[in-house]
Design a protein around this motif. Structure first.
Motif, PDB file in Angstrom:
ATOM      1  N   GLY A 195       0.811  -1.214   0.000  1.00  0.00           N
ATOM      2  CA  GLY A 195       0.000   0.000   0.000  1.00  0.00           C
ATOM      3  C   GLY A 195       0.841   1.261   0.000  1.00  0.00           C
ATOM      4  O   GLY A 195       0.349   2.331   0.355  1.00  0.00           O
ATOM      5  N   ALA A 196       2.124   1.136  -0.363  1.00  0.00           N
ATOM      6  CA  ALA A 196       2.952   2.338  -0.516  1.00  0.00           C
ATOM      7  C   ALA A 196       2.643   2.950  -1.879  1.00  0.00           C
ATOM      8  O   ALA A 196       2.297   2.237  -2.819  1.00  0.00           O
ATOM      9  CB  ALA A 196       4.431   1.980  -0.428  1.00  0.00           C
ATOM     10  N   THR A 197       2.783   4.272  -1.973  1.00  0.00           N
ATOM     11  CA  THR A 197       2.593   4.908  -3.273  1.00  0.00           C
ATOM     12  C   THR A 197       3.864   4.735  -4.098  1.00  0.00           C
ATOM     13  O   THR A 197       4.901   4.326  -3.577  1.00  0.00           O
ATOM     14  CB  THR A 197       2.318   6.416  -3.120  1.00  0.00           C
ATOM     15  N   GLN A 200       6.494   6.997  -2.634  1.00  0.00           N
ATOM     16  CA  GLN A 200       7.113   6.448  -1.417  1.00  0.00           C
ATOM     17  C   GLN A 200       8.081   5.321  -1.767  1.00  0.00           C
ATOM     18  O   GLN A 200       9.155   5.204  -1.190  1.00  0.00           O
ATOM     19  CB  GLN A 200       6.031   5.911  -0.477  1.00  0.00           C
TER      20      GLN A 200
ATOM     21  N   ILE B 105      -4.221   2.039  -4.128  1.00  0.00           N
ATOM     22  CA  ILE B 105      -3.295   1.977  -2.992  1.00  0.00           C
ATOM     23  C   ILE B 105      -3.999   1.354  -1.788  1.00  0.00           C
ATOM     24  O   ILE B 105      -3.441   0.512  -1.083  1.00  0.00           O
ATOM     25  CB  ILE B 105      -2.822   3.403  -2.618  1.00  0.00           C
ATOM     26  N   GLU B 106      -5.264   1.785  -1.573  1.00  0.00           N
ATOM     27  CA  GLU B 106      -6.054   1.261  -0.454  1.00  0.00           C
ATOM     28  C   GLU B 106      -6.369  -0.224  -0.676  1.00  0.00           C
ATOM     29  O   GLU B 106      -6.322  -1.028   0.245  1.00  0.00           O
ATOM     30  CB  GLU B 106      -7.334   2.096  -0.312  1.00  0.00           C
ATOM     31  N   ARG B 109      -3.446  -2.263   0.284  1.00  0.00           N
ATOM     32  CA  ARG B 109      -3.223  -2.378   1.725  1.00  0.00           C
ATOM     33  C   ARG B 109      -4.174  -3.396   2.345  1.00  0.00           C
ATOM     34  O   ARG B 109      -3.791  -4.164   3.203  1.00  0.00           O
ATOM     35  CB  ARG B 109      -3.429  -1.019   2.411  1.00  0.00           C
ATOM     36  N   ARG B 110      -5.407  -3.419   1.847  1.00  0.00           N
ATOM     37  CA  ARG B 110      -6.399  -4.337   2.435  1.00  0.00           C
ATOM     38  C   ARG B 110      -6.232  -5.767   1.952  1.00  0.00           C
ATOM     39  O   ARG B 110      -6.700  -6.710   2.578  1.00  0.00           O
ATOM     40  CB  ARG B 110      -7.810  -3.844   2.084  1.00  0.00           C
ATOM     41  N   GLY B 132       5.526  -0.938   6.212  1.00  0.00           N
ATOM     42  CA  GLY B 132       4.134  -0.835   5.749  1.00  0.00           C
ATOM     43  C   GLY B 132       3.314   0.123   6.589  1.00  0.00           C
ATOM     44  O   GLY B 132       2.708   1.066   6.069  1.00  0.00           O
ATOM     45  N   THR B 136       1.828   3.690   5.063  1.00  0.00           N
ATOM     46  CA  THR B 136       0.383   3.814   4.904  1.00  0.00           C
ATOM     47  C   THR B 136      -0.205   4.750   5.955  1.00  0.00           C
ATOM     48  O   THR B 136      -1.418   4.934   6.020  1.00  0.00           O
ATOM     49  CB  THR B 136      -0.315   2.442   5.011  1.00  0.00           C
ATOM     50  N   MET B 138      -0.498   4.393   9.138  1.00  0.00           N
ATOM     51  CA  MET B 138      -1.323   3.743  10.151  1.00  0.00           C
ATOM     52  C   MET B 138      -1.058   4.375  11.510  1.00  0.00           C
ATOM     53  O   MET B 138       0.081   4.687  11.845  1.00  0.00           O
ATOM     54  CB  MET B 138      -0.960   2.259  10.219  1.00  0.00           C
ATOM     55  N   VAL B 187       0.159  -4.499   7.993  1.00  0.00           N
ATOM     56  CA  VAL B 187      -0.768  -3.413   7.649  1.00  0.00           C
ATOM     57  C   VAL B 187      -2.219  -3.847   7.811  1.00  0.00           C
ATOM     58  O   VAL B 187      -3.131  -3.213   7.297  1.00  0.00           O
ATOM     59  CB  VAL B 187      -0.512  -2.873   6.222  1.00  0.00           C
TER      60      VAL B 187
END
Ligand SMILES: Nc1ncnc2c1ncn2[C@@H]1O[C@H](COP(=O)(O)OP(=O)(O)O)[C@@H](O)[C@H]1O
Ligand SMILES: [Mg+2]
Lengths: 303, 284
Positions: A195-197, A200, B105-106, B109-110, B132, B136, B138, B187
């Motif tokens: 989930g890094a851009t 990043q 991106i979301e 992460r999920r 992570g 993100t 968090m 994450v």
């Protein structure tokens, strides 16, 4: 005659051949090896001759006064202090100008640009070609630019740095791209999958991993700039500077220009001084290249 | 198919207790009519597949049939491949992850991912896990606790707790892969995708990962690509069998889903001849 069956089964039907000249030691490979060695020998010998030559000629003048004195009309009172400081100033400013721009350009080309777009392909092609342009052309370019923005006295630190920056920018871009390309795509995937851009991922993974390559490439490029005289002469570099450069707008001279100037004098003493200054220049170059090699070995690829 | 109960050799029989997948699945992800293209080439076509909450689903099939392609489209990693395109709908908690206002991106992460070759970052073990949560953004009360928790869940804590500051690249392959699993967990994803996670590991390291998957199943949904059928039989609740067939028109081979069911059903009572041939080793 061995059957295919036997040979596949690994049956010991044929002993190892012995008694013949090993293939590595037959004439053709040997000649090839000798040619390689000779080429290496020629390269090393010419370098050694050069070094021995300047040490023999300039050794007697190599001493503290060379570093502390200003140019003078008599070789016995002359030193290269302003040239040494000038070189440091110009190379320092060049580094500050080029490294950020070169790295940013390389990052864009490698990580963000759409490689199929014609615009990026043109840039790509140009960067390759620019690296091969003779240095004097960059002097002309810097000269034109300074004239355009209305600078009258063009022999200033920032002007020289500008010319040298243009000269080595393509080299730094190319070296940085190589370094970035060497970062395995698995690292990028690993980062993006968390989930890094992309930004990043570039900033926190790709760039840190490319630092050794970028540093090595930049040092080599800067050492090339250190030895350049032509573009600076074009800007009207002063050959007789009796003050320390003290800022971006200060006049300056550099070691190669000082050497060039001393070599052109009739007195033998100045020729010796030129050789002595060459020792400093060579020493600086060896130091920078040594540093590059050190960095490269210290941060050997870890994947 | 009267003989299909004997289709799989004995060692491939799904006999583990975990294979009693509930008949009624609670889907967390639904793949509906999905085609994936690379440029003009259609790599997989018309895939319909649901993934059950807290289940392990195995994707099996010959190489080149599009298993990785499907897996990568489940968390939009395919977006990163130039020319890759997904048609159809993939829903996560009922929402199309390819919808207009969904942030890839979301999604990533999920829905975490573990790759075929362990790919720890060239950083310390600690920083591999902390990376992570940091990128993100968090909100973490104690990073130390989160690192410990992630490594514990990935059954790696005891082996590395004394060398958290050392480079992750010094770990063995199996440890590196568990580190990558811990990193994915850090994450807090709902789903973990694994693309042949044991392909580069020795049998003992493989076993440890398989055991780990059983533990992870309590909290996560796992989709694993494997071309090791025994592995699918050992770990998966459900199994989807893919194959590649020449599509009409041009000679390109397009991947398609042949059969999907509980692992027990796929291995002991395959309904399709192609499944039966594949799992019984008669695949040509
Ligand atoms: N990045 C890519 N670009 C173009 N074609 C690809 C790419 N990745 C995979 N393919 C093609 O898609 C098909 C499916 O590949 P893949 O999903 O890797 O299969 P599997 O994981 O089942 O072995 C293959 O024909 C492969 O050549
Ligand atoms: Mg694959």
């Amino acid at each position: 005659m061995i059957s295919l069956q036997d040979s596949l089964a690994g049956a010991p039907t044929m002993p190892l051949k012995t008694g013949e000249t090993p293939r590595e030691r037959r004439p053709a490979p040997m000649i090839f090896l000798v040619v390689l060695w000779l080429s290496l020998l020629i390269a090393i010998l010419s370098l050694l001759t050069l070094i021995v030559n300047i040490v023999l000629e300039g050794g007697s003048r190599f001493g503290l006064p060379l570093f502390t004195e200003y140019p003078a009309s008599s070789p016995d009172r002359a030193g290269a202090r302003p040239a040494i400081l000038g070189s440091i100033w110009v190379i320092g400013v060049t580094a500050v100008l080029t490294i950020p721009v070169g790295v940013a350009a390389a990052v864009h080309l490698e990580e963000f640009a759409d490689k199929k777009h014609w615009f990026n392909r043109v840039i790509e092609l140009n960067v390759q070609n620019l690296a091969a342009v003779p240095s004097i052309i960059y002097g002309l370019l810097a000269l034109a630019f300074l004239a355009l923005i209305g600078v009258r006295d063009k022999n200033i630190v920032i002007g020289g740095a500008l010319a040298l920056s243009l000269l080595i920018l393509p080299v730094i871009i190319i070296a940085t791209r190589e370094a970035i390309r060497a970062v395995p795509s698995e690292i990028r995937d690993g980062s993006l999958a968390l989930g890094a851009t992309r930004w990043q991922t570039t900033w926190r993974q790709v760039l840190p991993a490319s630092v050794p390559g970028i540093a090595t490439g930049s040092i080599i490029a800067l050492s090339r700039a250190l030895g350049e005289a032509a573009p600076l002469l074009l800007l009207g570099a002063l050959v007789f500077v009796s003050f320390d450069p003290n800022g971006l707008l200060s006049g300056f001279t550099t070691l190669p220009i000082q050497i060039f100037n001393w070599t052109g004098r009739p007195q033998e003493g100045f020729h010796e001084l030129a050789a002595a200054a060459s020792i400093i220049l060579l020493g600086l170059l060896l130091l920078m290249n040594g540093l590059a090699i050190y960095i490269r070995n210290r941060y050997q690829k870890r994947w | 198919m009267s003989s299909s109960a004997d289709a799989a050799p004995m060692h491939l029989r799904a006999t583990g207790q975990h294979q009693v997948a509930p008949e009624v699945m609670r889907p967390i992800m639904e793949v509906e009519n999905v085609d994936v293209y690379y440029g003009d080439f259609r790599a997989v076509s018309e895939v319909n597949l649901d993934f059950g909450l807290n289940e392990i689903t195995a994707l099996i099939g010959p190489s080149g049939c599009g298993k990785s392609t499907i897996l990568r489209s489940l968390n939009r990693m395919n977006d990163l491949i130039e020319g890759a395109r997904v048609e159809g709908e993939i829903r996560f908690h009922g929402e199309n992850i390819y919808g207009k206002d969904v942030d890839p991106i979301e999604v990533r992460r999920r829905i975490g991912m573990v790759f075929q070759k362990p790919n720890p970052f060239p950083k310390s073990i600690y920083d591999n896990i902390a990376y992570g949560p940091r990128v993100t953004g968090m909100k973490v009360q104690s990073m130390d606790d989160l690192v410990e928790d992630s490594l514990t869940r990935a059954a790696l804590w005891d082996e590395v707790k004394d060398k958290l500051k050392q480079s992750a690249l010094g770990l063995s392959g199996g440890q590196q892969q568990r580190l990558c699993i811990a990193r994915a967990i850090s994450v807090r994803p709902d789903v973990i995708l694994m693309d042949e996670p044991c392909a580069s590991l020795d049998p003992i390291a493989t076993m440890r990962i398989e055991d780990l998957m059983q533990e992870l199943r309590e909290h996560y949904t796992i989709v694993i690509v494997t071309h090791n059928m025994q592995q699918a039989a050992r770990v998966a609740d459900r199994t989807a069998f893919f194959t590649a067939q020449p599509s009409e028109g041009n000679g390109d081979r397009t991947g398609l889903l042949v059969e999907y069911g509980t692992t027990a059903q796929i291995f002991e009572d395959p309904q399709d001849k192609r499944t039966e041939d594949y799992i019984s080793g008669r695949f040509g």
